[in-house]
Design an enzyme around this catalytic site. Structure first.
Site, mmCIF file in Angstrom:
data_model
loop_
_atom_site.group_PDB
_atom_site.id
_atom_site.type_symbol
_atom_site.label_atom_id
_atom_site.label_comp_id
_atom_site.label_asym_id
_atom_site.label_seq_id
_atom_site.Cartn_x
_atom_site.Cartn_y
_atom_site.Cartn_z
ATOM 1 C CB SER A 159 -9.823 65.930 -42.448
ATOM 2 O OG SER A 159 -10.494 66.712 -41.496
ATOM 3 C CD GLU A 243 -8.661 75.420 -43.494
ATOM 4 O OE1 GLU A 243 -7.811 76.105 -42.898
ATOM 5 O OE2 GLU A 243 -9.141 74.378 -43.036
ATOM 6 C CD GLU A 363 -17.823 80.407 -30.488
ATOM 7 O OE1 GLU A 363 -17.096 79.722 -31.239
ATOM 8 O OE2 GLU A 363 -18.977 80.050 -30.164
HETATM 9 C C1 LIG Z 1 -14.913 68.417 -39.276
HETATM 10 C C2 LIG Z 1 -13.580 68.968 -38.827
HETATM 11 C C3 LIG Z 1 -12.438 68.735 -39.563
HETATM 12 C C4 LIG Z 1 -11.196 69.222 -39.152
HETATM 13 N N1 LIG Z 1 -10.077 68.924 -39.896
HETATM 14 C C5 LIG Z 1 -8.859 69.364 -39.488
HETATM 15 C C6 LIG Z 1 -7.666 68.978 -40.200
HETATM 16 O O1 LIG Z 1 -7.718 68.269 -41.211
HETATM 17 N N2 LIG Z 1 -6.464 69.403 -39.753
HETATM 18 C C7 LIG Z 1 -6.350 70.201 -38.635
HETATM 19 O O2 LIG Z 1 -5.225 70.596 -38.317
HETATM 20 N N3 LIG Z 1 -7.451 70.564 -37.928
HETATM 21 C C8 LIG Z 1 -8.699 70.152 -38.314
HETATM 22 N N4 LIG Z 1 -9.830 70.484 -37.596
HETATM 23 C C9 LIG Z 1 -9.645 71.218 -36.339
HETATM 24 C C10 LIG Z 1 -10.156 72.633 -36.343
HETATM 25 O O3 LIG Z 1 -9.330 73.468 -37.112
HETATM 26 C C11 LIG Z 1 -10.186 73.047 -34.861
HETATM 27 O O4 LIG Z 1 -11.173 72.244 -34.221
HETATM 28 C C12 LIG Z 1 -10.526 74.493 -34.689
HETATM 29 O O5 LIG Z 1 -9.472 75.292 -35.131
HETATM 30 C C13 LIG Z 1 -10.820 74.825 -33.214
HETATM 31 O O6 LIG Z 1 -9.797 74.386 -32.364
HETATM 32 P P1 LIG Z 1 -10.115 73.492 -31.073
HETATM 33 O O7 LIG Z 1 -11.002 72.374 -31.458
HETATM 34 O O8 LIG Z 1 -8.819 73.192 -30.411
HETATM 35 O O9 LIG Z 1 -10.963 74.449 -30.111
HETATM 36 P P2 LIG Z 1 -10.388 75.638 -29.186
HETATM 37 O O10 LIG Z 1 -9.497 76.524 -29.992
HETATM 38 O O11 LIG Z 1 -9.817 75.046 -27.939
HETATM 39 O O12 LIG Z 1 -11.724 76.384 -28.857
HETATM 40 C C14 LIG Z 1 -12.646 75.966 -27.826
HETATM 41 C C15 LIG Z 1 -13.754 77.021 -27.732
HETATM 42 O O13 LIG Z 1 -13.171 78.295 -27.340
HETATM 43 C C16 LIG Z 1 -13.519 79.301 -28.276
HETATM 44 N N5 LIG Z 1 -12.383 80.213 -28.462
HETATM 45 C C17 LIG Z 1 -11.081 79.872 -28.680
HETATM 46 N N6 LIG Z 1 -10.336 80.987 -28.830
HETATM 47 C C18 LIG Z 1 -11.178 82.049 -28.718
HETATM 48 C C19 LIG Z 1 -11.016 83.455 -28.788
HETATM 49 N N7 LIG Z 1 -9.813 84.003 -29.030
HETATM 50 N N8 LIG Z 1 -12.120 84.238 -28.641
HETATM 51 C C20 LIG Z 1 -13.350 83.687 -28.408
HETATM 52 N N9 LIG Z 1 -13.570 82.353 -28.332
HETATM 53 C C21 LIG Z 1 -12.500 81.548 -28.481
HETATM 54 C C22 LIG Z 1 -13.796 78.533 -29.572
HETATM 55 O O14 LIG Z 1 -14.652 79.272 -30.423
HETATM 56 C C23 LIG Z 1 -14.462 77.257 -29.065
HETATM 57 O O15 LIG Z 1 -15.834 77.475 -28.827
HETATM 58 C C24 LIG Z 1 -11.094 69.995 -37.966
HETATM 59 C C25 LIG Z 1 -12.253 70.259 -37.213
HETATM 60 C C26 LIG Z 1 -13.479 69.753 -37.627
HETATM 61 C C27 LIG Z 1 -14.701 70.032 -36.786
#
Ligand SMILES: Cc1cc2nc3c(=O)[nH]c(=O)nc-3n(C[C@H](O)[C@H](O)[C@H](O)COP(=O)(O)OP(=O)(O)OC[C@H]3O[C@@H](n4cnc5c(N)ncnc54)[C@H](O)[C@@H]3O)c2cc1C
Length: 380
Positions: A159, A243, A363
């Protein structure tokens, strides 16, 4: 906990209200993201001049040394005045406190003031295509070259990277460490250099709030390692724990305003006489109120643990669930009017989809509540 404000808290609130009345925030322009962001940057500059940009920072660093309750009051009053969050929100809430905890004297002197005044914007380079919820899996590499580190890899969902001068970057410095959360280092990376490419990602709202970040030989001097080589996991936890604290108050007031607006629009259409509609609005009212009280209860947890406790996960989960239900109800009640491109409700509905992902997915938050609040058996 006792929810009445004491004399100091009341005086703090009154001083802030007087300042906001004398310095009305106004309304940021809509439709042009850069203009909107520039407006918020100016708004932060005005807050900083008034001494209000970072009330929770110690006075020696330009804050007011506000207590937790005073910080909560600050966010509630800001939202109630219809003011947006300051532009450098990641700098104020995440980078600043992390630098104060782990930084050298030189790092504090170099970075804290420009964060406060929004002169230098910060972004958070944590998530990668294969490391989101599982942050310890980061693959971005940092290799020592003389008194510099050479960084190669990819970050995603970064972001505000398009406006950022600095990035809180977590990278792997020891790929042979026995456990994956070992061998990570936290860097303060200058974004304005060759080897850093920011590529905007278009969101469902049409905005490009976040970006991909491609790092190809970016350089960071040794002096910009934060908290020691190999200590990145601990330093990153400091960032993550900051955060959610505070923001809960801002978000719950914003959600309450949105609900009041929806009740007004439903009333204007004569929909409040419909028992199903009244029931749904009533439930949302209840959830907003429970969220407000739970956010205050979270303050007790912070006082107990000295830092935000696992209960904060519950407020984040409740807020995202309720905001999604609220914006969906608006779409159900107002129909096409709420779904037209450019309509404020359409923006709210679409933006709310990300609420259950950003700052920890629902989750993952449920796992935290199950294991660390309720004491249920740990996930294998
Ligand atoms: C609007 C927005 C702004 C953001 N800004 C930033 C930023 O500035 N900097 C930054 O670094 N990140 C940022 N993010 C990223 C955000 O932190 C990640 O999207 C989030 O941590 C989830 O990681 P992922 O997208 O890789 O999904 P994943 O971790 O791959 O998850 C995929 C799915 O699996 C589920 N899952 C994963 N692990 C488990 C578990 N152990 N048990 C049960 N379910 C599980 C999740 O709930 C999800 O439904 C942003 C995200 C959004 C939406």
């Amino acid at each position: 906990m006792d929810l009445t404000f004491d004399a100091r808290e009341t005086a703090f609130r009154d001083e802030l209200r007087a300042w906001l009345a004398a310095n009305p925030p106004g309304t940021p322009p809509h439709g042009d993201e850069d203009a909107h962001y520039a407006w918020r940057r100016d708004w932060q500059r005005r807050l900083a001049e008034g001494g209000w940009a970072a009330v929770h920072w110690p006075a020696e660093h330009g804050g007011r040394g506000a207590t937790l309750t005073q910080s909560a009051i600050f966010y509630e009053e800001l939202a109630a005045a219809g003011a947006p969050l300051p532009a450098n929100v990641l700098g104020l809430l995440l980078a600043g406190p992390t630098i104060m905890t782990w930084g050298t004297q030189e790092q504090k002197e170099r970075h804290l003031v420009p964060i406060l005044t929004a002169e230098e914007i910060w972004c958070q380079g944590f998530s990668e295509p294969d490391a989101g919820s599982d942050l310890a899996a980061v693959k971005t590499r940092a290799v020592k070259d003389g008194d510099e580190w050479v960084i190669t890899g990819q970050k995603v969902w970064t972001s505000m990277a398009q406006y950022a001068k600095w990035c809180m970057l977590v990278a792997r410095t020891d790929p042979d460490a026995p456990k994956k959360h070992q061998g990570l280092t936290y860097f303060l990376m200058d974004m304005e250099q060759d080897g850093v490419e920011v590529v905007p990602l278009k969101q469902i709202t049409g905005e490009s709030e976040f970006n991909e970040l491609f790092l190809d030989g970016a350089r960071v001097p040794d002096a910009n390692v934060l908290g020691g080589v190999g200590n990145g996991w601990k330093v990153a936890l400091t960032t993550l724990m900051n955060e959610r604290s505070g923001l809960a108050f801002f978000l719950q007031v914003r959600m309450r305003q949105l609900l009041d607006q929806l009740v007004g629009e439903a009333s204007a259409r004569g929909l409040l006489d419909d028992p199903v509609v009244a029931d749904k609005l009533g439930e949302l009212h209840l959830r907003c109120e429970v969220l407000r009280l739970t956010a205050y209860r979270g303050l007790t947890a912070i006082e107990t643990y000295g830092q935000p406790g696992p209960e904060g996960s519950l407020t984040k989960w409740m807020w995202s669930d309720t905001n999604q239900a609220l914006t969906q109800l608006a779409a159900d009640l107002l129909g096409p009017e709420a779904l037209t491109d450019g309509a404020p409700w359409a923006f709210e509905l679409l933006r709310a989809r990300g609420n259950s992902i950003e700052g920890g997915t629902t989750e993952v938050l449920k796992n935290i509540v199950a294991e660390r609040v309720l004491g249920l058996p740990r996930l294998k």
